[in-house]
Design a protein around this motif. Structure first.
Motif, PDB file in Angstrom:
ATOM      1  N   ASP A  39     -17.064 -33.073 -39.568  1.00  0.00           N
ATOM      2  CA  ASP A  39     -18.299 -33.181 -39.932  1.00  0.00           C
ATOM      3  C   ASP A  39     -18.493 -33.569 -41.147  1.00  0.00           C
ATOM      4  N   THR A  40     -17.321 -33.626 -42.133  1.00  0.00           N
ATOM      5  CA  THR A  40     -17.826 -33.814 -43.573  1.00  0.00           C
ATOM      6  C   THR A  40     -17.388 -35.222 -43.703  1.00  0.00           C
ATOM      7  N   ALA A  41     -18.568 -35.877 -44.385  1.00  0.00           N
ATOM      8  CA  ALA A  41     -18.318 -37.379 -44.628  1.00  0.00           C
ATOM      9  C   ALA A  41     -17.873 -37.602 -46.111  1.00  0.00           C
ATOM     10  N   VAL A  42     -18.438 -36.835 -47.212  1.00  0.00           N
ATOM     11  CA  VAL A  42     -18.220 -36.822 -48.415  1.00  0.00           C
ATOM     12  C   VAL A  42     -17.617 -35.418 -48.992  1.00  0.00           C
ATOM     13  N   PHE A  43     -16.342 -35.367 -49.410  1.00  0.00           N
ATOM     14  CA  PHE A  43     -15.523 -34.158 -49.547  1.00  0.00           C
ATOM     15  C   PHE A  43     -15.816 -33.703 -51.068  1.00  0.00           C
ATOM     16  N   PRO A  44     -16.145 -32.125 -51.508  1.00  0.00           N
ATOM     17  CA  PRO A  44     -16.245 -31.730 -52.575  1.00  0.00           C
ATOM     18  C   PRO A  44     -14.611 -31.648 -53.035  1.00  0.00           C
ATOM     19  N   ALA A  45     -14.574 -31.058 -54.277  1.00  0.00           N
ATOM     20  CA  ALA A  45     -13.115 -31.190 -54.988  1.00  0.00           C
ATOM     21  C   ALA A  45     -12.430 -29.932 -54.240  1.00  0.00           C
ATOM     22  N   GLY A  46     -11.146 -29.929 -54.101  1.00  0.00           N
ATOM     23  CA  GLY A  46     -10.331 -28.774 -53.748  1.00  0.00           C
ATOM     24  C   GLY A  46     -10.122 -28.438 -52.108  1.00  0.00           C
ATOM     25  N   ILE A  47     -10.546 -29.139 -51.417  1.00  0.00           N
ATOM     26  CA  ILE A  47     -10.264 -29.089 -50.040  1.00  0.00           C
ATOM     27  C   ILE A  47      -8.706 -29.446 -49.738  1.00  0.00           C
ATOM     28  N   VAL A  48      -8.102 -28.576 -49.291  1.00  0.00           N
ATOM     29  CA  VAL A  48      -6.843 -28.881 -48.972  1.00  0.00           C
ATOM     30  C   VAL A  48      -6.695 -29.316 -47.356  1.00  0.00           C
ATOM     31  N   LEU A  49      -6.166 -30.671 -47.300  1.00  0.00           N
ATOM     32  CA  LEU A  49      -6.012 -31.386 -45.766  1.00  0.00           C
ATOM     33  C   LEU A  49      -4.776 -31.321 -45.344  1.00  0.00           C
ATOM     34  N   VAL A  50      -4.322 -31.161 -44.054  1.00  0.00           N
ATOM     35  CA  VAL A  50      -3.136 -31.430 -43.724  1.00  0.00           C
ATOM     36  C   VAL A  50      -2.952 -33.064 -43.389  1.00  0.00           C
TER      37      VAL A  50
END
Length: 67
Positions: A39-50
């Protein structure tokens, strides 16, 4: 071990897919590997994605600039 990508402020799914795979169409695979951020459209900094491995077939029917 899976690769990961750490977001920067303002990243969006299509931008991340383009950075990692060279095409926005791989966004679906990123979304499937990271359901908790669906549900995230625009990410903040620091999210770690696979970052899943994606095989990108090349078609001989494509024009040369898209191969």
């Amino acid at each position: 071990m899976s690769k990961t990508y750490e977001t920067i402020q303002g990243d969006m799914w299509d931008m991340i897919a383009y950075k990692l795979y060279g095409r926005e169409s791989c966004m679906k695979e990123l979304l499937e590997a990271n359901e908790e951020y669906r549900d995230t459209a625009v990410f903040p900094a620091g999210i770690v994605l696979v970052v899943p491995e994606v095989s990108i077939p090349t078609s001989k029917n494509l024009p040369p600039w898209k191969r």
